[in-house]
Design a protein around this motif. Structure first.
Motif, PDB file in Angstrom:
ATOM      1  N   ASP A 184       0.815  -1.215   0.000  1.00 55.17           N
ATOM      2  CA  ASP A 184       0.000   0.000   0.000  1.00 55.17           C
ATOM      3  C   ASP A 184       0.850   1.268   0.000  1.00 55.17           C
ATOM      4  OD1 ASP A 184      -2.170  -1.695   0.163  1.00 55.17           O
ATOM      5  OD2 ASP A 184      -2.393  -1.482   2.337  1.00 55.17           O
ATOM      6  N   LEU A 185       2.141   1.141   0.315  1.00 53.45           N
ATOM      7  CA  LEU A 185       3.000   2.321   0.399  1.00 53.45           C
ATOM      8  C   LEU A 185       3.142   3.031  -0.943  1.00 53.45           C
ATOM      9  CD1 LEU A 185       5.800   0.919   2.745  1.00 53.45           C
ATOM     10  CD2 LEU A 185       4.223   2.788   3.295  1.00 53.45           C
ATOM     11  N   VAL A 186       2.946   2.296  -2.038  1.00 53.51           N
ATOM     12  CA  VAL A 186       3.090   2.949  -3.346  1.00 53.51           C
ATOM     13  C   VAL A 186       2.006   4.004  -3.555  1.00 53.51           C
ATOM     14  CG1 VAL A 186       4.233   0.930  -4.341  1.00 53.51           C
ATOM     15  CG2 VAL A 186       1.734   1.151  -4.510  1.00 53.51           C
ATOM     16  N   GLN A 187       0.935   3.949  -2.765  1.00 54.23           N
ATOM     17  CA  GLN A 187      -0.140   4.928  -2.886  1.00 54.23           C
ATOM     18  C   GLN A 187       0.036   6.092  -1.914  1.00 54.23           C
ATOM     19  OE1 GLN A 187      -2.233   4.391  -5.345  1.00 54.23           O
ATOM     20  NE2 GLN A 187      -1.343   2.352  -5.752  1.00 54.23           N
ATOM     21  N   HIS A 188       1.101   6.065  -1.135  1.00 56.23           N
ATOM     22  CA  HIS A 188       1.288   7.080  -0.091  1.00 56.23           C
ATOM     23  C   HIS A 188       2.440   8.020  -0.434  1.00 56.23           C
ATOM     24  CE1 HIS A 188      -1.443   5.950   3.260  1.00 56.23           C
ATOM     25  NE2 HIS A 188      -1.439   4.782   2.621  1.00 56.23           N
ATOM     26  N   ARG A 189       2.438   9.143   0.266  1.00 60.92           N
ATOM     27  CA  ARG A 189       3.516  10.119   0.143  1.00 60.92           C
ATOM     28  C   ARG A 189       4.675   9.655   1.032  1.00 60.92           C
ATOM     29  NH1 ARG A 189       1.737  14.770  -2.121  1.00 60.92           N
ATOM     30  NH2 ARG A 189       3.353  16.044  -1.116  1.00 60.92           N
ATOM     31  N   CYS A 190       5.815   9.416   0.419  1.00 58.00           N
ATOM     32  CA  CYS A 190       6.967   8.884   1.146  1.00 58.00           C
ATOM     33  C   CYS A 190       8.105   9.900   1.128  1.00 58.00           C
ATOM     34  CB  CYS A 190       7.435   7.569   0.521  1.00 58.00           C
ATOM     35  SG  CYS A 190       6.206   6.237   0.624  1.00 58.00           S
ATOM     36  N   ILE A 191       8.833   9.928   2.244  1.00 56.33           N
ATOM     37  CA  ILE A 191       9.968  10.839   2.401  1.00 56.33           C
ATOM     38  C   ILE A 191      11.240  10.006   2.352  1.00 56.33           C
ATOM     39  CG2 ILE A 191      11.067  12.509   3.933  1.00 56.33           C
ATOM     40  CD1 ILE A 191       8.221  12.861   5.218  1.00 56.33           C
ATOM     41  N   LEU A 192      12.116  10.302   1.413  1.00 59.02           N
ATOM     42  CA  LEU A 192      13.359   9.556   1.256  1.00 59.02           C
ATOM     43  C   LEU A 192      14.549  10.415   1.664  1.00 59.02           C
ATOM     44  CD1 LEU A 192      12.889   7.647  -2.129  1.00 59.02           C
ATOM     45  CD2 LEU A 192      12.469   6.869   0.201  1.00 59.02           C
ATOM     46  N   ILE A 193      15.532   9.755   2.239  1.00 50.03           N
ATOM     47  CA  ILE A 193      16.778  10.415   2.641  1.00 50.03           C
ATOM     48  C   ILE A 193      17.852  10.020   1.642  1.00 50.03           C
ATOM     49  CG2 ILE A 193      18.487  10.704   4.468  1.00 50.03           C
ATOM     50  CD1 ILE A 193      16.313   9.815   6.444  1.00 50.03           C
ATOM     51  N   THR A 211       9.565  -6.493  -0.090  1.00 50.97           N
ATOM     52  CA  THR A 211      10.304  -5.376  -0.653  1.00 50.97           C
ATOM     53  C   THR A 211       9.350  -4.533  -1.481  1.00 50.97           C
ATOM     54  OG1 THR A 211      12.360  -6.649  -0.739  1.00 50.97           O
ATOM     55  CG2 THR A 211      12.234  -4.658  -2.104  1.00 50.97           C
ATOM     56  N   VAL A 212       9.326  -3.250  -1.183  1.00 51.36           N
ATOM     57  CA  VAL A 212       8.434  -2.334  -1.893  1.00 51.36           C
ATOM     58  C   VAL A 212       9.280  -1.195  -2.456  1.00 51.36           C
ATOM     59  CG1 VAL A 212       6.448  -0.808  -1.729  1.00 51.36           C
ATOM     60  CG2 VAL A 212       6.529  -2.897  -0.348  1.00 51.36           C
ATOM     61  N   ARG A 213       9.156  -0.940  -3.739  1.00 59.19           N
ATOM     62  CA  ARG A 213       9.826   0.207  -4.335  1.00 59.19           C
ATOM     63  C   ARG A 213       8.912   1.414  -4.228  1.00 59.19           C
ATOM     64  NH1 ARG A 213      14.031   0.708  -9.114  1.00 59.19           N
ATOM     65  NH2 ARG A 213      15.153  -0.176  -7.342  1.00 59.19           N
ATOM     66  N   VAL A 214       9.364   2.394  -3.475  1.00 58.51           N
ATOM     67  CA  VAL A 214       8.558   3.589  -3.247  1.00 58.51           C
ATOM     68  C   VAL A 214       9.131   4.753  -4.038  1.00 58.51           C
ATOM     69  CG1 VAL A 214       7.832   2.817  -0.962  1.00 58.51           C
ATOM     70  CG2 VAL A 214       9.859   4.248  -1.186  1.00 58.51           C
ATOM     71  N   THR A 215       8.247   5.661  -4.393  1.00 56.57           N
ATOM     72  CA  THR A 215       8.642   6.896  -5.070  1.00 56.57           C
ATOM     73  C   THR A 215       8.435   8.049  -4.107  1.00 56.57           C
ATOM     74  OG1 THR A 215       8.019   6.006  -7.218  1.00 56.57           O
ATOM     75  CG2 THR A 215       8.225   8.399  -7.047  1.00 56.57           C
ATOM     76  N   ALA A 216       9.437   8.890  -3.993  1.00 51.57           N
ATOM     77  CA  ALA A 216       9.398   9.949  -2.987  1.00 51.57           C
ATOM     78  C   ALA A 216       8.510  11.096  -3.418  1.00 51.57           C
ATOM     79  CB  ALA A 216      10.809  10.469  -2.727  1.00 51.57           C
ATOM     80  N   SER A 217       7.763  11.606  -2.465  1.00 53.99           N
ATOM     81  CA  SER A 217       7.116  12.901  -2.666  1.00 53.99           C
ATOM     82  C   SER A 217       8.073  14.020  -2.280  1.00 53.99           C
ATOM     83  CB  SER A 217       5.839  12.988  -1.824  1.00 53.99           C
ATOM     84  OG  SER A 217       6.136  12.841  -0.442  1.00 53.99           O
ATOM     85  N   ILE A 218       8.993  13.708  -1.335  1.00 53.88           N
ATOM     86  CA  ILE A 218      10.049  14.652  -0.934  1.00 53.88           C
ATOM     87  C   ILE A 218      11.340  13.862  -0.731  1.00 53.88           C
ATOM     88  CG2 ILE A 218      10.837  16.296   0.806  1.00 53.88           C
ATOM     89  CD1 ILE A 218       7.992  16.933   1.472  1.00 53.88           C
ATOM     90  N   VAL A 219      12.417  14.383  -1.263  1.00 58.84           N
ATOM     91  CA  VAL A 219      13.751  13.821  -1.048  1.00 58.84           C
ATOM     92  C   VAL A 219      14.580  14.857  -0.293  1.00 58.84           C
ATOM     93  CG1 VAL A 219      15.852  12.919  -2.119  1.00 58.84           C
ATOM     94  CG2 VAL A 219      13.621  12.491  -3.176  1.00 58.84           C
ATOM     95  N   THR A 220      15.304  14.415   0.728  1.00 56.57           N
ATOM     96  CA  THR A 220      16.187  15.309   1.457  1.00 56.57           C
ATOM     97  C   THR A 220      17.475  14.572   1.782  1.00 56.57           C
ATOM     98  OG1 THR A 220      16.500  16.641   3.463  1.00 56.57           O
ATOM     99  CG2 THR A 220      15.091  14.693   3.653  1.00 56.57           C
ATOM    100  N   ASN A 221      18.565  15.306   1.836  1.00 57.49           N
ATOM    101  CA  ASN A 221      19.844  14.682   2.182  1.00 57.49           C
ATOM    102  C   ASN A 221      20.101  14.710   3.681  1.00 57.49           C
ATOM    103  OD1 ASN A 221      20.288  17.428   2.502  1.00 57.49           O
ATOM    104  ND2 ASN A 221      22.433  17.309   1.841  1.00 57.49           N
ATOM    105  N   ASP A 222      19.140  15.182   4.474  1.00 61.56           N
ATOM    106  CA  ASP A 222      19.347  15.385   5.904  1.00 61.56           C
ATOM    107  C   ASP A 222      18.318  14.597   6.706  1.00 61.56           C
ATOM    108  OD1 ASP A 222      20.735  17.112   8.073  1.00 61.56           O
ATOM    109  OD2 ASP A 222      18.597  17.351   8.474  1.00 61.56           O
TER     110      ASP A 222
END
Length: 301
Positions: A184-193, A211-222
């Motif tokens: 279900d995570l593919v339908q959600h907004r995910c935050i990736l570091i 294993t789920v491949r998610v696409t980020a709604s926001i990417v941050t290096n911190d």
């Protein structure tokens, strides 16, 4: 027997040196003193320990048995003296420590402050970075890291357990609902570091791996920014329990997919291999370990 300690030391040195005269030279004592000590020891024990001629000396059967025990006793005494000397040594000088950024700000900096209050002669340089620092080249005394060693010349001492959780704000869950299954995570907004908009999140549940491949709604290096974004309702993040545990307990964040565990490496203290580790490093490692284990309160989460 403690009254005979000089005699025991002399006996051990006679054996290692191969002669009374050799022991006298090594101990910088007159030969007569060494000979007298041996004679007194043999008289006290009522046995001959060494057969002596003008050309050679040999241990008697009783001497062999006694020598093995004497060596152990003297070694224990030396270790006990070393331990007490180390405890008497003031924790002083400059302690250089590196730690991950978010963990360092939230957990390690308060521990450093408390430790320095107890040891005012100590100065501390705390470097916070998520990069793996080469301790030898950089001159740091130790590092606090998640994960195992890749360099066999270093020592890794476990400090505390760790696990990662998926978390989001109560407001996000109220608005978007909570995923029931990892898919279900593919339908959600995910935050990736990091710097990639896609990533594989891996979970285990009931012995099964997901294993789920998610696409980020926001990417941050911190990592701290990812934490803040999750708390502000921007999406779901995967974070170490050390970073978000207090927020989960306080209700500022909630666990998502709590039945699915996310593996994580425990915390370690890493320091160069050294037989004579500086007291400030040894004492600080013990202090950090005790404090982190006292702070652990998330078994029920």
């Amino acid at each position: 027997m403690l009254d005979n300690l000089p005699a025991l030391i002399s006996f051990a040195r006679i054996v290692s040196a191969g002669s009374l005269s050799g022991a006298a030279r090594e101990m910088d004592l007159p030969l007569s003193v060494i000979s007298k000590r041996l004679a007194q020891l043999e008289a006290a024990l009522g046995v001959r320990l060494i057969q002596r001629t003008t050309r050679r000396q040999t241990l008697t059967e009783e001497g062999v048995l006694f020598h093995s025990r004497v060596v152990r006793i003297l070694d224990e005494i030396e270790q006990a003296e070393s331990l007490l000397m180390q405890r008497r040594q003031a924790v002083s000088g400059l302690l250089r420590v590196t730690a991950p950024g978010q963990l360092g700000r939230r957990r390690i900096a308060p521990i450093v402050a408390a430790f320095q209050r107890e040891h005012p002669q100590l100065s501390v340089q705390l470097e916070l970075t998520d990069a793996v620092v080469d301790l030898i080249d950089s001159g740091y005394d130790m590092a606090i890291r998640f994960g195992a060693l890749t360099d066999s010349t270093l020592i890794a001492r476990p400090l505390a357990p760790n696990f990662r959780v998926l978390c989001a704000s109560p407001a996000y869950v109220a608005e978007h609902g909570a995923p029931v299954h990892p898919a279900d995570l593919v339908q959600h907004r995910c935050i990736l570091i990091g710097d990639q908009r896609r990533a594989d999140w891996r979970f285990s549940s009931g012995g099964e791996e997901h294993t789920v491949r998610v696409t980020a709604s926001i990417v941050t290096n911190d990592g701290e920014a990812a934490h803040t974004l999750a708390a502000e309702g921007a999406g779901i993040a995967v974070k170490s329990i050390w970073d978000v545990g207090d927020d989960l307990l306080a209700g500022r964040l909630v666990r998502v997919l709590p039945g699915h565990s996310v593996s994580a490496a425990p915390l370690h203290a890493i320091y160069p291999h050294s037989q004579h580790l500086a007291p400030r490093v040894r004492v600080f490692v013990d202090y950090v370990r005790d404090r982190l284990q006292q702070d652990w309160r998330w078994d029920a989460l």
